[in-house]
Scaffold this active site. Structure first.
Site, PDB file in Angstrom:
ATOM      1  N   ASN A  10       0.829  -1.216   0.065  1.00 29.20           N
ATOM      2  CA  ASN A  10       0.010  -0.096  -0.017  1.00 29.20           C
ATOM      3  C   ASN A  10       0.791   1.156  -0.028  1.00 29.20           C
ATOM      4  O   ASN A  10       1.639   1.479   0.840  1.00 29.20           O
ATOM      5  CB  ASN A  10      -0.849   0.001   1.151  1.00 29.20           C
ATOM      6  CG  ASN A  10      -1.798   1.003   1.356  1.00 29.20           C
ATOM      7  OD1 ASN A  10      -1.421   2.121   1.057  1.00 29.20           O
ATOM      8  ND2 ASN A  10      -3.050   0.816   2.140  1.00 29.20           N
ATOM      9  N   HIS A  12       0.120   4.300  -0.027  1.00 28.80           N
ATOM     10  CA  HIS A  12      -0.185   5.424   0.889  1.00 28.80           C
ATOM     11  C   HIS A  12       0.331   5.053   2.558  1.00 28.80           C
ATOM     12  O   HIS A  12       1.066   6.040   3.055  1.00 28.80           O
ATOM     13  CB  HIS A  12      -1.567   5.305   1.438  1.00 28.80           C
ATOM     14  CG  HIS A  12      -2.348   5.900   0.094  1.00 28.80           C
ATOM     15  ND1 HIS A  12      -2.505   7.178  -0.195  1.00 28.80           N
ATOM     16  CD2 HIS A  12      -3.032   5.209  -0.834  1.00 28.80           C
ATOM     17  CE1 HIS A  12      -3.383   7.324  -1.254  1.00 28.80           C
ATOM     18  NE2 HIS A  12      -3.660   6.203  -1.945  1.00 28.80           N
ATOM     19  N   ASP A  69      -1.365  -4.128  10.955  1.00 29.26           N
ATOM     20  CA  ASP A  69      -2.583  -4.694  10.542  1.00 29.26           C
ATOM     21  C   ASP A  69      -3.505  -3.797  11.286  1.00 29.26           C
ATOM     22  O   ASP A  69      -3.339  -3.494  12.398  1.00 29.26           O
ATOM     23  CB  ASP A  69      -2.884  -6.040  10.752  1.00 29.26           C
ATOM     24  CG  ASP A  69      -3.985  -6.777  10.006  1.00 29.26           C
ATOM     25  OD1 ASP A  69      -4.002  -6.743   8.873  1.00 29.26           O
ATOM     26  OD2 ASP A  69      -4.846  -7.294  10.560  1.00 29.26           O
ATOM     27  N   ASP A 152     -10.864   6.464   5.245  1.00 28.60           N
ATOM     28  CA  ASP A 152     -10.606   7.975   5.665  1.00 28.60           C
ATOM     29  C   ASP A 152     -11.550   8.885   5.284  1.00 28.60           C
ATOM     30  O   ASP A 152     -11.805   9.797   6.244  1.00 28.60           O
ATOM     31  CB  ASP A 152      -9.143   8.383   4.910  1.00 28.60           C
ATOM     32  CG  ASP A 152      -7.891   7.727   5.533  1.00 28.60           C
ATOM     33  OD1 ASP A 152      -7.850   7.388   6.701  1.00 28.60           O
ATOM     34  OD2 ASP A 152      -6.906   7.970   4.961  1.00 28.60           O
ATOM     35  N   LYS A 172      -2.567  13.677  10.262  1.00 26.81           N
ATOM     36  CA  LYS A 172      -3.021  12.354  10.558  1.00 26.81           C
ATOM     37  C   LYS A 172      -2.035  11.453  11.186  1.00 26.81           C
ATOM     38  O   LYS A 172      -2.400  10.710  12.176  1.00 26.81           O
ATOM     39  CB  LYS A 172      -3.395  11.753   8.981  1.00 26.81           C
ATOM     40  CG  LYS A 172      -3.982  10.521   9.179  1.00 26.81           C
ATOM     41  CD  LYS A 172      -4.480   9.689   8.033  1.00 26.81           C
ATOM     42  CE  LYS A 172      -4.656   8.207   8.263  1.00 26.81           C
ATOM     43  NZ  LYS A 172      -4.472   7.312   6.782  1.00 26.81           N
TER      44      LYS A 172
HETATM   45  P1  IMP Z   1      -4.687  -3.558   6.662  1.00 28.80           P
HETATM   46  O1  IMP Z   1      -5.161  -4.951   7.099  1.00 28.80           O
HETATM   47  O2  IMP Z   1      -3.976  -2.729   7.577  1.00 28.80           O
HETATM   48  O3  IMP Z   1      -4.410  -3.528   5.426  1.00 28.80           O
HETATM   49  O4  IMP Z   1      -6.084  -2.688   6.720  1.00 28.80           O
HETATM   50  C1  IMP Z   1      -7.369  -3.316   6.854  1.00 28.80           C
HETATM   51  C2  IMP Z   1      -8.438  -2.146   6.200  1.00 28.80           C
HETATM   52  O5  IMP Z   1      -8.451  -1.161   6.902  1.00 28.80           O
HETATM   53  C3  IMP Z   1      -8.136  -1.911   4.601  1.00 28.80           C
HETATM   54  O6  IMP Z   1      -9.341  -1.984   3.850  1.00 28.80           O
HETATM   55  C4  IMP Z   1      -7.670  -0.512   4.634  1.00 28.80           C
HETATM   56  O7  IMP Z   1      -8.158   0.377   3.811  1.00 28.80           O
HETATM   57  C5  IMP Z   1      -8.430  -0.047   5.922  1.00 28.80           C
HETATM   58  N1  IMP Z   1      -7.407   0.904   6.614  1.00 28.80           N
HETATM   59  C6  IMP Z   1      -6.357   0.824   7.259  1.00 28.80           C
HETATM   60  N2  IMP Z   1      -5.733   1.700   7.640  1.00 28.80           N
HETATM   61  C7  IMP Z   1      -6.384   2.810   7.416  1.00 28.80           C
HETATM   62  C8  IMP Z   1      -6.162   4.268   7.430  1.00 28.80           C
HETATM   63  O8  IMP Z   1      -5.226   4.798   8.092  1.00 28.80           O
HETATM   64  N3  IMP Z   1      -7.386   4.846   7.196  1.00 28.80           N
HETATM   65  C9  IMP Z   1      -8.446   4.231   6.576  1.00 28.80           C
HETATM   66  N4  IMP Z   1      -8.456   3.028   6.400  1.00 28.80           N
HETATM   67  C10 IMP Z   1      -7.620   2.207   6.611  1.00 28.80           C
END
Ligand code: IMP
Length: 193
Positions: A10, A12, A69, A152, A172
């Site tokens: 990712n 971002h 995560d 977000d 943020k």
């Molecule tokens: P991950 O497992 O950390 O990739 O995140 C799980 C879900 O939460 C994904 O759909 C991401 O888009 C969402 N997510 C993780 N971090 C953020 C954030 O900082 N802002 C908004 N959505 C997030």
């Protein structure tokens, strides 16, 4: 300077974390390491998934690395989607699909309290260590802002009048779930040198 591989695809997240670790460690992405393929995320806890992702990198490179995560826990939904936030709207869904589903499920709901929780797993010399961050806020009734990613545009942290997607990255990072978990990682790394 120490090098850590960040187990994410990712861009971002990479930008957020790079900004915070700049000057302290060199962060290498999976792409820079020539690692591709889908990292498994099949555990049922944030800790389990963070460990699974970091272990995936460790097993391939035997270099110190970390993974994060994140889960969005919505009170009115009994804590859902939580650890399943990435696949909330289905197996291969987009960020947009997830946001649309959340807006639909929360339609007419007066309790809009939610929190983001992140667990970071650092693997050094094969040994895992965990760091956690959390931010409380509200699910908005529509999208606001263009920045960031994921949920977000519909998440407004407490004590702010704007969504995460309306904030400059530095703001943020200062208050977010991942920002707080990474701040703890930074503290730990600083003690090492
Ligand atoms: P991950 O497992 O950390 O990739 O995140 C799980 C879900 O939460 C994904 O759909 C991401 O888009 C969402 N997510 C993780 N971090 C953020 C954030 O900082 N802002 C908004 N959505 C997030």
């Amino acid at each position: 300077m120490k090098t850590l591989i960040f187990a994410t695809n990712n861009s971002h997240k990479l930008q957020e974390v790079n900004t915070m670790l700049d000057g302290l460690v060199t962060v290498r992405s999976l792409k820079e390491m020539g690692l591709d393929g889908d990292i498994p995320e099949t555990a049922d806890t944030l800790e389990g998934n963070a460990l699974q992702k970091a272990t995936w990198v460790w097993e391939r490179c035997h270099q110190d690395c970390f993974a994060d995560d994140t889960g969005l826990e919505v009170e009115a939904l009994g804590g859902r989607p939580g650890v399943y936030s990435a696949r909330y709207a289905g197996e291969h869904c987009s960020f947009d699909d997830n946001v649309n589903k959340m807006l639909r499920e929360m339609e007419g709901q007066s309790n809009r309290k939610a929190c983001f929780r992140t667990v970071v797993c650092l693997i050094e010399q094969g040994v895992p260590r965990y760091f956690e961050g959390r931010v409380d806020g509200q699910i908005l009734t529509e999208r606001y802002g263009e920045q960031g990613f994921g949920y977000d545009p519909i998440f407004m942290p407490d004590r702010f009048a704007v969504s995460f997607a309306e904030m400059p990255l530095e703001v943020k990072n200062r208050i977010s779930h991942r920002g707080r978990a990474i701040a703890q990682l930074v503290e730990y790394l600083k003690q090492q040198y």
